[in-house]
Design an enzyme around this catalytic site. Structure first.
Site, PDB file in Angstrom:
ATOM      1  N   GLU A 125       0.840  -1.211   0.000  1.00 28.15           N
ATOM      2  CA  GLU A 125       0.000   0.000   0.000  1.00 28.15           C
ATOM      3  C   GLU A 125       0.870   1.255   0.000  1.00 28.15           C
ATOM      4  O   GLU A 125       0.620   2.213  -0.742  1.00 28.15           O
ATOM      5  CB  GLU A 125      -0.926  -0.001   1.224  1.00 28.15           C
ATOM      6  CG  GLU A 125      -1.774   1.270   1.300  1.00 28.15           C
ATOM      7  CD  GLU A 125      -2.536   1.419   2.609  1.00 28.15           C
ATOM      8  OE1 GLU A 125      -2.993   0.405   3.164  1.00 28.15           O
ATOM      9  OE2 GLU A 125      -2.669   2.558   3.076  1.00 28.15           O
ATOM     10  N   SER A 264      -9.038  -8.456   7.267  1.00 28.55           N
ATOM     11  CA  SER A 264      -8.948  -9.442   6.184  1.00 28.55           C
ATOM     12  C   SER A 264      -9.235 -10.862   6.680  1.00 28.55           C
ATOM     13  O   SER A 264      -8.920 -11.838   6.006  1.00 28.55           O
ATOM     14  CB  SER A 264      -7.569  -9.359   5.530  1.00 28.55           C
ATOM     15  OG  SER A 264      -6.560  -9.301   6.511  1.00 28.55           O
TER      16      SER A 264
END
Ligand code: F3S
Length: 286
Positions: A125, A264
């Site tokens: 990211e 997640s």
């Protein structure tokens, strides 16, 4: 054993969105592969693998007969250009909240501000976010701030999964050094609410179980936040790890457990851990 589950735990909006995109393409029998790990969770990755949906680590390994899915963490500007220039068919599952940071950076980069990105420079990211700035620097500790050269004005963004308290500390230290600071708190809401929820349960239980991928940034943050409040905090990826004999002996000394999961972590993992502790209550002879 009393079981408390954090008010907010498990799959976030960005992960659900990415998985639903893949599901739609799979149902249409499209041939697909993912660039990088779609999310940092082995159970999810294995389930995708069973359906023949694998991931590639490098664009050099692209299979041109397959549609490429961009992971939730996003890709660098250079990688996006490469895909376009080479007419690669792709669908973008980058979380919109990560894309929002790219847009912020693009705008700031036109101004006189230097850009400070707070986060882990090795995380995909952050690599993607940094690629959107010409002069951005990535920092991740107070030590890093000491090393920053003198600047008149900066704009600051954060990795979406950053610990909110850590972000505040970093801002305070930057304000001591640089006069003009524009702050963009880009920690996503899913991260914030999961962190607040674990802060609520950690002090009232004997121990805390944090479920999620060992390389999941947001899960690791939840673990560290909980551990600071309750030293009896354990990070596991799957319920089967609870059967570890040493851990079991410790659990027998406790009466209450708090359970949380990273953004997640699939709901079934959360459920399996709850079932494990429900059954443990029935069997004190372990
Ligand atoms: Fe997106 Fe935040 Fe999840 S950035 S992928 S909603 S943890």
């Amino acid at each position: 054993m009393k079981i408390y589950t954090a008010e907010e735990a498990g799959f976030c909006f960005g992960v659900k969105r990415a998985l639903s995109l893949i599901e739609q393409l799979y149902e249409k029998e499209e041939n697909i592969e993912v660039y990088g790990q779609l999310i940092h969770n082995n159970t999810v990755l294995k389930n995708l693998e069973k359906k023949g949906i694998n991931y590639i680590e490098s664009l050099a390994n692209l299979d041109k007969n397959k549609k490429l899915i961009i992971r939730t963490h996003g890709i660098t500007l250079e990688e996006e250009r490469y895909l376009k220039q080479n007419n690669v068919l792709y669908e973008d599952a980058t979380c919109p909240l990560v894309k929002k940071i790219h847009t912020i950076i693009e705008k700031i980069d036109q101004s006189e501000h230097k850009i400070i990105i707070i986060g882990d420079k090795n995380h995909p990211e952050i690599k993607a976010i940094k690629s959107y700035s010409k002069n951005g620097i990535v920092i991740n500790s107070i030590e890093d701030i000491k090393k920053i050269e003198k600047m008149k004005s900066v704009a600051i963004v954060a990795q979406t999964t950053l610990d909110t308290d850590f972000f505040k500390k970093m801002i305070a230290a930057i304000l001591d050094k640089i006069e003009r600071v524009e702050i963009f708190n880009t920690i996503c809401d899913a991260t914030k609410v999961r962190q607040e929820a674990v802060k609520k349960i950690a002090p009232k239980v004997d121990f805390v179980i944090v479920i999620g991928g060992k390389n999941s940034s947001n899960t690791k943050k939840l673990f560290h936040i909980s551990k600071k409040i309750n030293p009896n905090t354990f990070h596991i990826e799957k319920s089967s790890e609870l059967e570890n004999f040493e851990l079991l002996n410790r659990f027998k000394l406790f009466n209450s457990v708090g359970i949380t999961a990273g953004a997640s972590t699939p709901p079934e993992e959360l459920e399996n851990v709850k079932i494990f502790f429900k059954n443990l209550k029935l069997d004190k002879e372990i």
